[in-house]
Structure formats: C-alpha cells, structure tokens
Design an enzyme around this catalytic site. Sequence first.
Site, mmCIF file in Angstrom:
data_model
loop_
_atom_site.group_PDB
_atom_site.id
_atom_site.type_symbol
_atom_site.label_atom_id
_atom_site.label_comp_id
_atom_site.label_asym_id
_atom_site.label_seq_id
_atom_site.Cartn_x
_atom_site.Cartn_y
_atom_site.Cartn_z
ATOM 1 N N GLY A 91 0.799 -1.235 0.000
ATOM 2 C CA GLY A 91 0.000 0.000 0.000
ATOM 3 C C GLY A 91 0.824 1.273 0.000
ATOM 4 N N ILE A 113 -0.682 18.913 2.246
ATOM 5 C CA ILE A 113 -0.462 18.265 3.542
ATOM 6 C C ILE A 113 -0.597 19.283 4.665
ATOM 7 C CG2 ILE A 113 1.270 17.107 4.982
ATOM 8 C CD1 ILE A 113 2.281 15.696 2.483
ATOM 9 N N GLY A 114 -0.016 20.468 4.458
ATOM 10 C CA GLY A 114 -0.066 21.520 5.484
ATOM 11 C C GLY A 114 -1.487 21.850 5.889
ATOM 12 N N GLU A 119 -4.325 20.224 5.282
ATOM 13 C CA GLU A 119 -5.127 19.090 5.768
ATOM 14 C C GLU A 119 -4.780 18.778 7.225
ATOM 15 O OE1 GLU A 119 -4.872 15.670 3.195
ATOM 16 O OE2 GLU A 119 -6.058 16.609 1.609
ATOM 17 N N HIS A 130 -32.407 16.787 -7.960
ATOM 18 C CA HIS A 130 -32.677 17.912 -7.061
ATOM 19 C C HIS A 130 -33.194 17.380 -5.730
ATOM 20 C CE1 HIS A 130 -33.836 21.878 -5.711
ATOM 21 N NE2 HIS A 130 -35.020 21.382 -5.365
HETATM 22 P P1 NAI Z 1 2.921 20.941 -1.669
HETATM 23 O O1 NAI Z 1 3.823 21.098 -2.833
HETATM 24 O O2 NAI Z 1 1.465 20.724 -1.872
HETATM 25 O O3 NAI Z 1 3.038 22.262 -0.752
HETATM 26 C C1 NAI Z 1 4.234 22.696 -0.178
HETATM 27 C C2 NAI Z 1 4.054 24.118 0.283
HETATM 28 O O4 NAI Z 1 5.187 24.502 1.043
HETATM 29 C C3 NAI Z 1 3.940 25.121 -0.868
HETATM 30 O O5 NAI Z 1 2.852 25.973 -0.630
HETATM 31 C C4 NAI Z 1 5.276 25.845 -0.828
HETATM 32 O O6 NAI Z 1 5.187 27.180 -1.295
HETATM 33 C C5 NAI Z 1 5.606 25.802 0.655
HETATM 34 N N1 NAI Z 1 7.023 25.901 0.992
HETATM 35 C C6 NAI Z 1 8.061 25.315 0.362
HETATM 36 N N2 NAI Z 1 9.218 25.593 1.016
HETATM 37 C C7 NAI Z 1 8.890 26.363 2.090
HETATM 38 C C8 NAI Z 1 9.626 26.943 3.151
HETATM 39 N N3 NAI Z 1 10.941 26.784 3.249
HETATM 40 N N4 NAI Z 1 8.944 27.683 4.070
HETATM 41 C C9 NAI Z 1 7.601 27.848 3.974
HETATM 42 N N5 NAI Z 1 6.856 27.311 2.993
HETATM 43 C C10 NAI Z 1 7.495 26.563 2.068
HETATM 44 O O7 NAI Z 1 3.576 19.787 -0.774
HETATM 45 P P2 NAI Z 1 3.013 18.938 0.433
HETATM 46 O O8 NAI Z 1 1.837 19.612 1.063
HETATM 47 O O9 NAI Z 1 4.188 18.633 1.268
HETATM 48 O O10 NAI Z 1 2.488 17.632 -0.265
HETATM 49 C C11 NAI Z 1 3.406 16.808 -0.988
HETATM 50 C C12 NAI Z 1 2.720 16.083 -2.111
HETATM 51 O O11 NAI Z 1 1.815 15.124 -1.608
HETATM 52 C C13 NAI Z 1 1.955 17.028 -3.009
HETATM 53 O O12 NAI Z 1 2.375 16.847 -4.331
HETATM 54 C C14 NAI Z 1 0.529 16.637 -2.842
HETATM 55 O O13 NAI Z 1 -0.194 16.694 -4.069
HETATM 56 C C15 NAI Z 1 0.591 15.213 -2.300
HETATM 57 N N6 NAI Z 1 -0.525 15.020 -1.391
HETATM 58 C C16 NAI Z 1 -1.779 14.955 -1.905
HETATM 59 C C17 NAI Z 1 -2.854 14.854 -1.063
HETATM 60 C C18 NAI Z 1 -4.215 14.840 -1.641
HETATM 61 O O14 NAI Z 1 -4.371 14.501 -2.810
HETATM 62 N N7 NAI Z 1 -5.242 15.200 -0.883
HETATM 63 C C19 NAI Z 1 -2.706 14.810 0.384
HETATM 64 C C20 NAI Z 1 -1.350 14.944 0.810
HETATM 65 C C21 NAI Z 1 -0.314 15.031 -0.068
#
Ligand code: NAI
Length: 463
Positions: free
Chosen positions: A40, A185-186, A188, A444
């Site tokens: 998984g 991730i942040g 959520e 509806h």
């Molecule tokens: P992300 O790329 O979505 O967001 C990272 C954020 O951190 C961006 O807004 C960026 O500007 C910011 N950032 C980068 N460096 C920084 C710093 N030094 N200080 C402050 N802010 C900074 O990455 P995340 O949230 O870690 O997720 C990783 C991957 O996992 C993503 O590609 C996401 O699509 C995937 N994921 C998808 C989910 C879903 O489909 N619901 C759930 C969780 C993850």
Amino acid sequence: MPAKYDVAVVGGGPGGYVAAIRAAQLGLRTVCIDKRDTLGGTCLNVGCIPSKTLLHTSEMYSYLEHDALEEGIACQKLHLDFPKMMQRKEAIVKGLVDGIAGLFKGNKVDHLIGSAAFVSPHLLEVTHGSQKNEVEAAHIILATGSEPIALPSLTFDEKRIVSSTGALSLAKVPKKMSVIGAGVIGVELASVYRRLGAEVTVIEMLDHICPAMDHAVSRLLLKILEKQGLSFLLSSQVVGAEVKPKHVSLSVKGPNGEAAIEADVVLVAVGRRPYTDGLGLDKAGINKTSKGFVLVDGMFRTNVPHIYAIGDLIEGVMLAHRASEEGVAVAEIIAGKHPHVNYMAIPNVIYTSPEVAAVGLTEQEAKEAGLNITVGTSAFKANARARCVGKTEGFVKVIGEKSSDRLVGMHIVGANASEIIGEGVIAMETKATLTQIAYASHAHPTMSESIKEAAVETLKAKS
Ligand code: NAI
C-alpha cells in the site's frame, strides 16, 4: 539461482501494486518487492488513508462541538478519546493493506518483502534483515514513490519535528503546533489538529496558500480556514530553529520582520521528493533529471528500455490515483497494448472542510496557454441541498474554451467536492461541452446542481 519473472515491480504503493496486479492479469509472471512489511506504500500506510480517517473524525468532533446545536443537537459531555481515534485509524489502514495482500493472492502476484537494489540491469538483490534474495526479470517497473523534504536545522525526529508520517501518529493533541508549508499536507493536517483543539500557525513562503489551485479557490480557502481559527503567516520563512527540552522555537522572517514562534510540534510540509535511495540506479545506468526524478519517455520507459518508472518517482503531480493510472498503463505497455493516460482528466482534491477539488486547467493556466476562455460560477449558498445540510460555503467554477465550448477546467470549493468532481472528470475525458453540462439533468436537491448552474452561467453570457 535468482527467481525469474517476466515483471518485477519495485514498490508496493498505489502505482506499484496496481501495476503488479494488472501485469499478472495480463498473464505475466510478476513479483512485487517492497521494504515495508505491509503493501500500500505511503498512501495506505502513512498518507491518504490515515489522514482522511483523521480528517473525518476530527470534522465530526468539530461539528458536534461547534455546529450541531444549530441543527438542534445538544451534546452534553463531548469528550475526545484521542487514543481510540488513532486506534481506529490503524485498524482501517490494516484492513486495507491486508486487502491488497488478498488481491495479490487472488491475482497470483508474488510479494517479496525487502529493499531492492540493482546488481545489473536485469538483476535485483532484495535484502530483508540478514536475508538476501535475487530476482531476475525481463521487465522492471520502478515505483518507489517519494519522501518528505526536510528543512535545514529541522531534522525529523517524528515526535516534535514531524513529517506527515509523524503527524499522523502523535501521542497527544499538541497545545501549539506550527506547520511549515501551506500546501495540501499543510492545510489538511493543520485542519485536523485545529479541530481537535490545537493552536495552529501555518507558515507559508508564498503570498497565497495551496499554490497549485486556481487563485480564486486559494483565496476563498484561506478565508475559510482563518475563520476556523487557523493562523497563517504568508510570505514568511523559517530562518532559524532551536529544539529546546519542552518545545521548539522558530525564528520566522515575514513582511514585518523577524518574529519568534514557539510550538510543541512542528510539521514540515514543504513538498516531497522522489525516493531512489539504495536502489543502485547507477548499476543499471538509469538517468535522472536535475531534480532527482527518474527520466522516462511517453511510455514510462527509462533510458534502459526494459526498465520503467511511474508515480511520484517521475515528474508530475504526486497523486496516488495518477500513479495507479500509470501502473495500469505500464503493465499494458509491457504486455504489448497501447494504453493512454489522460493527464488533463486527473482530479486533485484537498480534504479540508469544505473540500476543494479540481480537474483540468486553472483560469491562470488557461490564460497562460493563450486560450480564449469563458468562465461560469455558481455559489453553494444558492444551492438548496447545501442549505439543507448547512454547508453553503464555496462555489463551482467551470472554465470552457470559447470556440469549441469544451470544458477545460472545473474547480469546486464545497462539501462533497471530492465526489462531485467526478462529473468534471468524465466531462474532461469525454470532451463534453459546457452546453452539454448545462442541459444534463441533475437530481434535485444535490450539491452537483451547482455544476449545472455554473455551466448555465456561461450560456447566459452567450445568449
Ligand atoms: P505541496 O507542494 O502541496 O506544498 C508545499 C508548500 O510549502 C507550498 O505551498 C510551498 O510554497 C511551501 N514551501 C516550500 N518551502 C517552504 C519553506 N521553506 N517555508 C515555507 N513554505 C514553504 O507539498 P506537500 O503539502 O508537502 O504535499 C506533498 C505532495 O503530496 C503534493 O504533491 C501533494 O499533491 C501530495 N498530497 C496529496 C494529497 C491529496 O491529494 N489530498 C494529500 C497529501 C499530499
């Protein structure tokens, strides 16, 4: 003597396990190798599934605490049993990972636990503790996924400085939590712990949150999350960190200078990077991009023709369901078929409350691509079902290409957005027009009527 296979899949996540099952279904002798004891990958073990479970429970808790009274439900003694909430999450993960093991048995996929490393282009050594096995395969699919990016001076200990993995298994709800990165991730996980009572500050380098989303969506989501009590420091970066016995002290540089923030737990969620550690790609002569992604062609083939790569390991949005589509496609390519992954029809969801969901181009991307577009929106406050269920925040936005009238993007902020975006996906996949969406009957009252209404809006502009 190495065990011989037609296909060896390295990585048992949503890319790898799906590829392995499809390959076996197509008559290829297949093994899937993963170093975790359970199948998984990140998604099921420490990603999508545990996070969505915690998001669901924390949302119910928050509803009972803040909103239930509005509907005439009075809770006398609301109590959070955090350990039980975590146990339930673990039980759900276990049920699902066991399910994949069952699917492997049913489809005759061999499962080998251990870390795989190339010895030569067709030969992998698989190490599990002191045990070593060799696997020789005609075709090898790499699906080892990604790992969280760490920040200097904030080494993960998964207790106080946590990645998403640690944040999904905290021992208790922190009093104060800092989240670095307002991406998927942040927002959520910040939502989970805010709902459970933590004081949460999100520090984001850019001047907006969730940068991959349409700007109108990102602006509204920020407002909604702030209303839920999350604090955001935008255009801000952590420039120093000190781990003290009882808390972590962060120096944050923002538009108004530098400030200190203290937190019991710091979640670093600044993105993920492809995971190739220990794979020995050099032994097979596999090329990577400057960002560390495995370089592939349009058929997921690396520069070594019998070795393929899919999912987070190659460039593109890091999404479980995208990896699964690629898993099916790569297995079919190996079996001599001609599949196609339509990247324009891959939805993207953020499971906040309300949810955010999108498919296709954002308005900004459509404009940058030089498209002549038409945009229609419909707010959920005008939607009867949204009113019945008390979830009127948000909107649907549809973007069409003017001359063809085809849908090129759909963006939703609202309850059940993750489910109703499916309509947008089918519309993208079948190249549906806004007129077709506008004239399609929608039950509806449903939230999905707002999709129809947004499309109708574009017709009004034409008439
Ligand atoms: P992300 O790329 O979505 O967001 C990272 C954020 O951190 C961006 O807004 C960026 O500007 C910011 N950032 C980068 N460096 C920084 C710093 N030094 N200080 C402050 N802010 C900074 O990455 P995340 O949230 O870690 O997720 C990783 C991957 O996992 C993503 O590609 C996401 O699509 C995937 N994921 C998808 C989910 C879903 O489909 N619901 C759930 C969780 C993850």
